[in-house]
Scaffold this motif. Sequence first.
Motif, PDB file in Angstrom:
ATOM      1  N   ARG A   1       1.023  -1.556   0.202  1.00 61.28           N
ATOM      2  CA  ARG A   1      -0.239  -0.038  -0.192  1.00 61.28           C
ATOM      3  C   ARG A   1       0.760   1.358  -0.173  1.00 61.28           C
ATOM      4  O   ARG A   1       2.597   1.001   0.690  1.00 61.28           O
ATOM      5  N   PRO A   2       0.453   2.721  -0.997  1.00 58.58           N
ATOM      6  CA  PRO A   2       0.923   3.833  -0.424  1.00 58.58           C
ATOM      7  C   PRO A   2       1.328   4.405   0.956  1.00 58.58           C
ATOM      8  O   PRO A   2       0.064   3.914   1.523  1.00 58.58           O
ATOM      9  N   ASN A   3       2.608   5.367   1.120  1.00 60.34           N
ATOM     10  CA  ASN A   3       2.734   5.583   2.286  1.00 60.34           C
ATOM     11  C   ASN A   3       1.861   6.514   2.025  1.00 60.34           C
ATOM     12  O   ASN A   3       2.577   7.760   2.038  1.00 60.34           O
ATOM     13  N   ILE A   4       0.639   6.521   3.331  1.00 53.38           N
ATOM     14  CA  ILE A   4      -0.212   8.177   2.771  1.00 53.38           C
ATOM     15  C   ILE A   4       0.459   8.608   4.097  1.00 53.38           C
ATOM     16  O   ILE A   4       0.171   7.658   5.385  1.00 53.38           O
ATOM     17  N   ILE A   5       0.232   9.846   4.364  1.00 61.12           N
ATOM     18  CA  ILE A   5      -0.016   9.971   6.152  1.00 61.12           C
ATOM     19  C   ILE A   5      -0.913   9.904   7.276  1.00 61.12           C
ATOM     20  O   ILE A   5      -1.052   9.350   7.918  1.00 61.12           O
ATOM     21  N   ARG A   6      -2.410  10.261   6.169  1.00 60.58           N
ATOM     22  CA  ARG A   6      -3.474   9.860   6.647  1.00 60.58           C
ATOM     23  C   ARG A   6      -3.202   8.060   7.036  1.00 60.58           C
ATOM     24  O   ARG A   6      -4.215   8.144   8.512  1.00 60.58           O
ATOM     25  N   PHE A   7      -3.036   7.763   6.444  1.00 59.22           N
ATOM     26  CA  PHE A   7      -3.017   6.054   6.263  1.00 59.22           C
ATOM     27  C   PHE A   7      -2.738   5.162   7.472  1.00 59.22           C
ATOM     28  O   PHE A   7      -3.001   4.233   8.329  1.00 59.22           O
ATOM     29  N   GLY A   8      -1.862   6.238   8.489  1.00 66.51           N
ATOM     30  CA  GLY A   8      -0.666   6.330   9.614  1.00 66.51           C
ATOM     31  C   GLY A   8      -1.401   6.972  10.364  1.00 66.51           C
ATOM     32  O   GLY A   8      -1.303   6.014  11.905  1.00 66.51           O
ATOM     33  N   LEU A   9      -2.113   7.819  10.863  1.00 71.88           N
ATOM     34  CA  LEU A   9      -2.710   8.762  11.688  1.00 71.88           C
ATOM     35  C   LEU A   9      -3.597   7.940  12.658  1.00 71.88           C
ATOM     36  O   LEU A   9      -4.550   7.953  13.272  1.00 71.88           O
ATOM     37  N   TYR A  10      -4.300   6.707  11.182  1.00 74.21           N
ATOM     38  CA  TYR A  10      -5.369   6.273  11.557  1.00 74.21           C
ATOM     39  C   TYR A  10      -5.279   5.521  12.786  1.00 74.21           C
ATOM     40  O   TYR A  10      -6.378   4.443  13.306  1.00 74.21           O
ATOM     41  N   PHE A  11      -4.223   4.632  12.737  1.00 75.72           N
ATOM     42  CA  PHE A  11      -3.508   3.806  12.954  1.00 75.72           C
ATOM     43  C   PHE A  11      -1.982   4.055  14.222  1.00 75.72           C
ATOM     44  O   PHE A  11      -1.610   3.390  14.469  1.00 75.72           O
ATOM     45  N   GLY A  12      -2.006   5.312  14.656  1.00 77.61           N
ATOM     46  CA  GLY A  12      -1.588   5.408  15.688  1.00 77.61           C
ATOM     47  C   GLY A  12       0.134   5.239  15.167  1.00 77.61           C
ATOM     48  O   GLY A  12       1.577   5.157  15.862  1.00 77.61           O
ATOM     49  N   GLY A  13       0.104   6.215  14.319  1.00 75.83           N
ATOM     50  CA  GLY A  13       1.367   6.746  13.179  1.00 75.83           C
ATOM     51  C   GLY A  13       1.954   5.541  12.567  1.00 75.83           C
ATOM     52  O   GLY A  13       3.109   5.405  11.673  1.00 75.83           O
TER      53      GLY A  13
ATOM     54  N   PHE B   1      -0.441  12.954  -1.870  1.00 76.77           N
ATOM     55  CA  PHE B   1       0.574  13.045  -2.893  1.00 76.77           C
ATOM     56  C   PHE B   1       1.777  14.228  -2.801  1.00 76.77           C
ATOM     57  O   PHE B   1       2.077  14.166  -3.648  1.00 76.77           O
ATOM     58  N   LEU B   2       1.072  15.344  -1.960  1.00 76.94           N
ATOM     59  CA  LEU B   2       2.067  16.465  -1.765  1.00 76.94           C
ATOM     60  C   LEU B   2       2.251  16.714  -0.353  1.00 76.94           C
ATOM     61  O   LEU B   2       1.774  17.447   0.456  1.00 76.94           O
ATOM     62  N   PRO B   3       2.906  14.985   0.526  1.00 76.06           N
ATOM     63  CA  PRO B   3       2.935  15.412   2.117  1.00 76.06           C
ATOM     64  C   PRO B   3       3.978  16.595   2.621  1.00 76.06           C
ATOM     65  O   PRO B   3       3.591  17.074   3.090  1.00 76.06           O
ATOM     66  N   TRP B   4       4.482  17.580   1.747  1.00 78.23           N
ATOM     67  CA  TRP B   4       5.521  18.398   2.474  1.00 78.23           C
ATOM     68  C   TRP B   4       4.514  19.128   2.663  1.00 78.23           C
ATOM     69  O   TRP B   4       5.035  20.776   3.362  1.00 78.23           O
ATOM     70  N   LEU B   5       2.725  19.566   1.772  1.00 77.45           N
ATOM     71  CA  LEU B   5       1.420  20.579   3.058  1.00 77.45           C
ATOM     72  C   LEU B   5       1.669  20.285   4.137  1.00 77.45           C
ATOM     73  O   LEU B   5       0.479  20.880   4.326  1.00 77.45           O
ATOM     74  N   ALA B   6       1.988  19.312   5.045  1.00 76.89           N
ATOM     75  CA  ALA B   6       1.469  18.866   5.798  1.00 76.89           C
ATOM     76  C   ALA B   6       1.077  19.970   7.041  1.00 76.89           C
ATOM     77  O   ALA B   6       0.756  19.509   7.756  1.00 76.89           O
ATOM     78  N   PRO B   7       2.206  20.691   7.391  1.00 78.81           N
ATOM     79  CA  PRO B   7       2.778  21.716   7.570  1.00 78.81           C
ATOM     80  C   PRO B   7       1.411  22.567   8.044  1.00 78.81           C
ATOM     81  O   PRO B   7       0.808  23.621   9.105  1.00 78.81           O
ATOM     82  N   PHE B   8       1.141  22.963   6.520  1.00 78.89           N
ATOM     83  CA  PHE B   8      -0.466  23.599   6.872  1.00 78.89           C
ATOM     84  C   PHE B   8      -1.391  23.153   6.610  1.00 78.89           C
ATOM     85  O   PHE B   8      -2.396  24.104   6.415  1.00 78.89           O
ATOM     86  N   PHE B   9      -1.806  21.644   6.846  1.00 79.10           N
ATOM     87  CA  PHE B   9      -2.950  20.659   7.581  1.00 79.10           C
ATOM     88  C   PHE B   9      -2.612  20.327   9.021  1.00 79.10           C
ATOM     89  O   PHE B   9      -3.564  19.810   9.557  1.00 79.10           O
TER      90      PHE B   9
END
Length: 519
Positions: A124-136, A250-258
Amino acid sequence: MVFILAPATLVLMVVVVLAAALKEIVRRRNEKQCANVTSKSRRSEDLEIARPATAPGPKALPIFGNIFNLAKYGDCPYEGFTALAKEYGPVYSLYLGSNHAVVISSIDTIKEVLVTKGNMFDARPNIIRFGLYFGGDRQHSLALCDMNTVQKKRINLARSVLMFRTGESHSYEKFKENVISEMPTLTDEIDKALNKPVKAKELLSYCAMNIFTGFICSTKFDYSDPAFRDLARKFDFVFEDINNGHPTDFLPWLAPFFCTYLKDIQDVAAQIRQIILEKICNDKYKQLKCDPTNIKDLADAYFANLLNENKDNETWDWQAILYIIEDLLGGSSAIGNIVMRIFGYVLQNPHVYEKLRAEIDEKIGRNQAPKMNDKSEMIYTQAVVFEVLRLTSSPIVPHVATADTTIGGYAVEKGAIVLPNIFGINTDGELWDEPEKFMPERFIVDGQLKKPGHFIPFSTGKRACVGSKVVGYITFMVVSTVFQKYDVSLPEGTTPVLPKGKISLPWNSFELVFSKREQ
């Protein structure tokens, strides 16, 4: 809502974009240099096997890739995938940010990826939200993890219980008992609010959640229990979130703005875990610790791997098991959304409503409750469910290539994201007659239910949905029970909004009015 960014934030965004652009330019230059070196080395007179061509596709922008090609399609990017398939064919390349992706839009290529070459596309792809649903760590999930030996055993254990043989197992009997016992609870709740608009999705979500907790954990709740209601609501929040894309995917560098949004996901997931721990798992673990052989349900089976000797010396730690139980219970959220969609489509098509009701009256009658084994006789009812799933076209979770391989003869490198375009198949005029219309009859041939090979609403292959059978039975029982007992209508002036390309509907979606049927 209008967001106003401070000057410092704007400067930071510009810096981040420029840095990302520079990184992308360097990466593509290196790729080009490597390609040139490879090309020169292959000009020798030595015999050499030709490498398959890369799939065609639209030109991509630095940093953003082809995201702007899809942006104009709003909430359903799969319409964009389908439009591009008409231009580039059933296999084509895209860049989502800097991530290379391959979109597949024919049933042959989808089955090549999911079945024939399933071992090469089981990550599966490494998507930030996928990790956050399961404790990182998305590896805690059954659906969002990469496949390995341990994950395979965990998934197979779930499949052995959830994909039961009808009428032939303890799992089936336990499931049937939980479903049947929940139907009077649901109708009692509906009876409290007759002849007025009701937030039906809440009741349906509580019903589905109670069946899941009863079946998987041998625990049931009163619908008025605040913690139970909170659990169902939070699970629905996660379900709706995962059904919608987000810029950080798919633009994980935007994370600081969210940061606030991502923190909300993390907090809700942690709160879900705490409720399950306090209301279900603590007591179950203590009971099982006293007698590790007293396995009553799927949750016990997972905990038993923690308490009993493990001949394979595997580590099934407490946290991992808690995440798995959470993942399985979260599957209940699909049911409330599917049933609401069935109501939405049926109530806008009165002829379907009448045929559905007529089949229930003929096959089941008015004086006995629906049973699970009625499902095989209810051809039209099943066809209605299929047609709702077809028009909904919920996407398959993206896969990732685990080795250099091919799809449809085109080269696919290790790490490429593969996006099966189910929406394109379910709306293809060459596969379906008048695909834009709601026509349950398309699934009935010579009086029998016919499920075409190109219709795979729960995916296929080894990563297909392990809960599809459970979801199908609960959906059937709820729909047949409600339409048997009640006249169902929309409040005056209400037109349901049923977006395509995802199952989820808002928690406060359209209301329904229930009234007792006249004898």
